[in-house]
Design an enzyme around this catalytic site. Structure first.
Site, mmCIF file in Angstrom:
data_model
loop_
_atom_site.group_PDB
_atom_site.id
_atom_site.type_symbol
_atom_site.label_atom_id
_atom_site.label_comp_id
_atom_site.label_asym_id
_atom_site.label_seq_id
_atom_site.Cartn_x
_atom_site.Cartn_y
_atom_site.Cartn_z
ATOM 1 N N GLU A 105 0.828 -1.218 0.000
ATOM 2 C CA GLU A 105 0.000 0.000 0.000
ATOM 3 C C GLU A 105 0.860 1.265 0.000
ATOM 4 O OE1 GLU A 105 -3.060 0.034 3.010
ATOM 5 O OE2 GLU A 105 -3.646 2.078 2.530
ATOM 6 N N LYS B 270 -7.523 -0.610 11.702
ATOM 7 C CA LYS B 270 -6.868 -1.068 10.467
ATOM 8 C C LYS B 270 -5.634 -0.210 10.182
ATOM 9 C CE LYS B 270 -6.164 -1.373 5.795
ATOM 10 N NZ LYS B 270 -5.339 -0.511 4.946
ATOM 11 N N ASP C 32 4.172 -14.152 12.373
ATOM 12 C CA ASP C 32 2.853 -14.697 12.062
ATOM 13 C C ASP C 32 1.847 -13.553 12.186
ATOM 14 O OD1 ASP C 32 0.342 -15.850 12.087
ATOM 15 O OD2 ASP C 32 0.957 -17.587 13.256
ATOM 16 N N HIS D 129 -2.446 10.534 -0.029
ATOM 17 C CA HIS D 129 -2.503 9.132 -0.430
ATOM 18 C C HIS D 129 -2.567 9.001 -1.950
ATOM 19 C CE1 HIS D 129 -3.419 4.887 0.340
ATOM 20 N NE2 HIS D 129 -4.228 4.979 -0.693
HETATM 21 P P1 NAD Z 1 9.502 -22.856 17.409
HETATM 22 O O1 NAD Z 1 8.926 -24.089 18.046
HETATM 23 O O2 NAD Z 1 10.120 -23.008 16.075
HETATM 24 O O3 NAD Z 1 10.602 -22.215 18.378
HETATM 25 C C1 NAD Z 1 10.426 -22.169 19.775
HETATM 26 C C2 NAD Z 1 11.447 -23.027 20.480
HETATM 27 O O4 NAD Z 1 12.759 -22.514 20.273
HETATM 28 C C3 NAD Z 1 11.251 -23.034 21.963
HETATM 29 O O5 NAD Z 1 10.305 -24.008 22.309
HETATM 30 C C4 NAD Z 1 12.653 -23.316 22.509
HETATM 31 O O6 NAD Z 1 12.853 -24.709 22.706
HETATM 32 C C5 NAD Z 1 13.578 -22.858 21.377
HETATM 33 N N1 NAD Z 1 14.379 -21.664 21.716
HETATM 34 C C6 NAD Z 1 15.691 -21.469 21.413
HETATM 35 N N2 NAD Z 1 16.114 -20.267 21.828
HETATM 36 C C7 NAD Z 1 15.061 -19.670 22.413
HETATM 37 C C8 NAD Z 1 14.869 -18.382 23.026
HETATM 38 N N3 NAD Z 1 15.855 -17.478 23.130
HETATM 39 N N4 NAD Z 1 13.637 -18.072 23.478
HETATM 40 C C9 NAD Z 1 12.628 -18.951 23.373
HETATM 41 N N5 NAD Z 1 12.752 -20.185 22.824
HETATM 42 C C10 NAD Z 1 13.954 -20.544 22.336
HETATM 43 O O7 NAD Z 1 8.456 -21.681 17.294
HETATM 44 P P2 NAD Z 1 7.320 -21.114 18.250
HETATM 45 O O8 NAD Z 1 7.672 -19.685 18.504
HETATM 46 O O9 NAD Z 1 7.002 -21.961 19.419
HETATM 47 O O10 NAD Z 1 6.051 -21.148 17.272
HETATM 48 C C11 NAD Z 1 5.843 -20.160 16.309
HETATM 49 C C12 NAD Z 1 5.227 -20.757 15.061
HETATM 50 O O11 NAD Z 1 4.007 -21.409 15.368
HETATM 51 C C13 NAD Z 1 4.906 -19.696 14.056
HETATM 52 O O12 NAD Z 1 5.472 -20.063 12.825
HETATM 53 C C14 NAD Z 1 3.373 -19.757 13.983
HETATM 54 O O13 NAD Z 1 2.942 -19.413 12.689
HETATM 55 C C15 NAD Z 1 3.054 -21.146 14.339
HETATM 56 N N6 NAD Z 1 1.718 -21.470 14.879
HETATM 57 C C16 NAD Z 1 0.848 -20.492 15.298
HETATM 58 C C17 NAD Z 1 -0.390 -20.854 15.843
HETATM 59 C C18 NAD Z 1 -1.297 -19.769 16.367
HETATM 60 O O14 NAD Z 1 -0.891 -18.631 16.477
HETATM 61 N N7 NAD Z 1 -2.558 -20.075 16.713
HETATM 62 C C19 NAD Z 1 -0.733 -22.182 15.952
HETATM 63 C C20 NAD Z 1 0.172 -23.157 15.528
HETATM 64 C C21 NAD Z 1 1.407 -22.794 15.001
#
Ligand code: NAD
Length: 404
Positions: free
Chosen positions: A62, A240, A256, A354
């Protein structure tokens, strides 16, 4: 696919171009990959947040959003920029328990075993726990639903520098046998909540009245806010505008954005009525004070933030070291974007600025290419006629002129 949609070779080429994302990485990110889709990447300038200067990458289609954010940030700098605080990276995982006969008794039983449940949850993610994160608390609530009473177990998890959905979902699923054993009920859904109301950012800025165009502009913005506060039709567009910036930085940094949108709008509705994510008021000096409060579930580990090379480069440009810092920047951006939109709306109207910036898009959709794009855009701005029909006429005239 080519046959099904009668795609030309040029169209196939456009689809196959994965931009800064290597094709094999794209292929591992989602399913049925056929190519890539590229957004323009712009840098918003002038942002000073908690005393630090930032260059903020925006990925979006946009026009005028990057310019508006940069301009708002410049005006905010006069009084030191944005101050942002946060409530920490706390997410909620929900476990739904059905077929519960005595919800009150079951609730008491679950709370009595809180320590064991938290221990089991934390065993799933030693990495997160070693970094100071992990399941910190457990809440049990009773719901009366269309299908009768239910008990909902909520795990409160510090997700550190992760957005945390995978981490929280894994913990919630791992608790199933224990929760069923304690409750005698049946566990059904186990999933993170995107209403991340324990992961808030609060951004504030004081805009100097002279800098923003005088006390009339201050009053106009306060009236605009009052309109959004009273009317969900206006409020949807108010919010928005905030998301214009939040989502653009979110895309640029591999976040996300569906989770961000869901969090923002559910938080805006938490009182039972859809409300603005910002407030605007005039202080004793006649200056404008803006505040934004919204969930900001973002991460630097996991998801596209780690896998997408462009997202990694953007996070480096931004220079954020923690998920909290990224969330705070995005809160400031949301506030800046809202200010810019309200200021334009409450003074000259949004279309002047705009449409000028939009004129090149209009020229391109009317068939202009190369140097003709800017000529057509300029002419339409001069004539104050930024319209598709006029662009078509101009493109036709200029193309004819070019022919021998
Ligand atoms: P992930 O599982 O890839 O990473 C998280 C993991 O990284 C942690 O569990 C930990 O073991 C590790 N880690 C390493 N260094 C870390 C640090 N400094 N801090 C925290 N953890 C660290 O990702 P995630 O963040 O658990 O999940 C995000 C993904 O899930 C996104 O891609 C999202 O799109 C997806 N998702 C979203 C939904 C929703 O929002 N409803 C549902 C399902 C999946």
């Amino acid at each position: 696919m080519k046959e099904f949609a009668s795609l030309t070779d040029n169209e196939m080429e456009a689809l196959a171009d994965t931009g800064g994302l290597p094709a094999e990485v794209a292929d591992h990110m989602i399913e049925n990959v056929v190519g890539g889709y590229t957004y323009p990447l712009g840098i918003a300038m002038n942002f000073r947040i908690n005393g630090k200067d930032y260059l903020v990458p925006f990925a979006l289609e946009e026009p005028s959003v990057v310019a508006a954010a940069s301009n708002a940030a410049k005006m905010a700098r006069v009084n030191g920029g944005f101050t942002v605080t946060n409530t920490g990276p706390i997410m909620i995982g929900q476990i739904q328990v059905i077929n519960v006969l005595k919800p009150d008794t079951v609730r008491a039983k679950l709370l009595a075993r809180k320590g064991d449940l938290l221990k089991k949850a934390n065993e799933q993610d030693p990495m997160l726990v070693s970094l100071g994160g992990g399941a910190k608390d457990l809440i049990v609530k009773k719901l009366s639903t269309l299908k009768g009473p239910m008990v909902i177990v909520e795990l409160i998890v510090n997700t550190g520098d992760a957005m945390g959905a995978n981490a929280v979902n894994t913990m919630a699923e791992a608790l199933t046998p224990m929760v069923e054993e304690i409750t005698g009920g049946r566990v059904l859904l186990r999933i993170i909540s995107n209403l991340a109301d324990r992961r808030l950012v609060k951004a504030t800025a004081v805009f100097d009245k002279e800098t923003i165009g005088g006390e009339d502009v201050v009053d106009g913005i306060v009236y605009a806010y009052a309109f959004a506060d009273a009317d969900p039709y206006r409020c949807a567009t108010h919010n928005k505008g905030i998301m214009n910036g939040v989502v653009a930085v979110g895309i640029a940094c591999g976040q996300d954005i569906r989770a961000l949108e869901a969090g923002a709008h559910s938080y805006a509705s938490r009182s039972g009525r859809y409300k603005p994510l910002t407030t605007w008021e005039k202080n004793r000096d006649g200056d404008l004070v803006g505040t934004l409060e919204m969930p900001m579930a973002v991460g630097l580990v996991g998801g596209a933030a780690k896998t997408h090379p462009t997202a990694r480069a953007n996070i480096k440009i931004l220079g954020v070291k923690t998920a909290i810092e990224l969330a705070e920047v995005m809160g400031a951006v949301g506030l800046a974007q809202n200010f810019a939109a309200l200021r334009a709306l409450a003074s000259e109207g949004i279309q002047r600025g705009h449409m000028k910036l939009h004129s090149r898009n209009v020229a391109i959709s009317a068939g202009a290419t190369g140097a003709i794009v800017d000529i057509v855009a300029k002419k339409m701005i001069e004539e104050k006629k930024i319209r598709f029909d006029r662009a078509k006429e101009l493109v036709a005239e200029l193309s004819k002129g070019k022919k021998p």
